[in-house]
Motif scaffolding. Structure first.
Motif: not given
Length: 65
Positions: A2-7, A29
């Motif tokens: 699963q890909a995680n979003e990083i802000v 990324e």
């Protein structure tokens, strides 16, 4: 996986971009992935006193006798 979003924020973006260029990476990324792997390696080395592989190590497949 699963890909995680990083802000990130502007100041962090500038640091990530500088690191990306210095390490010769193509994307932010990849830079974040490089940072995570580096931090994991250093943490494991501090805990165990040895370096460990972060990938599957394939060895000889011999039956136990």
């Amino acid at each position: 996986m699963q890909a995680n979003e990083i802000v990130t924020h502007n100041e962090e973006d500038a640091h990530l971009e500088a690191l990306r260029m210095s390490q010769g990476l193509n994307t932010i990324e990849q830079t974040i992935e490089w940072l995570v792997k580096t931090a994991l390696r250093e943490s494991v080395k501090r805990i165990t006193g040895r370096g460990r592989a972060l990938y599957e190590v394939k060895g000889k497949h011999t039956p136990c006798e």
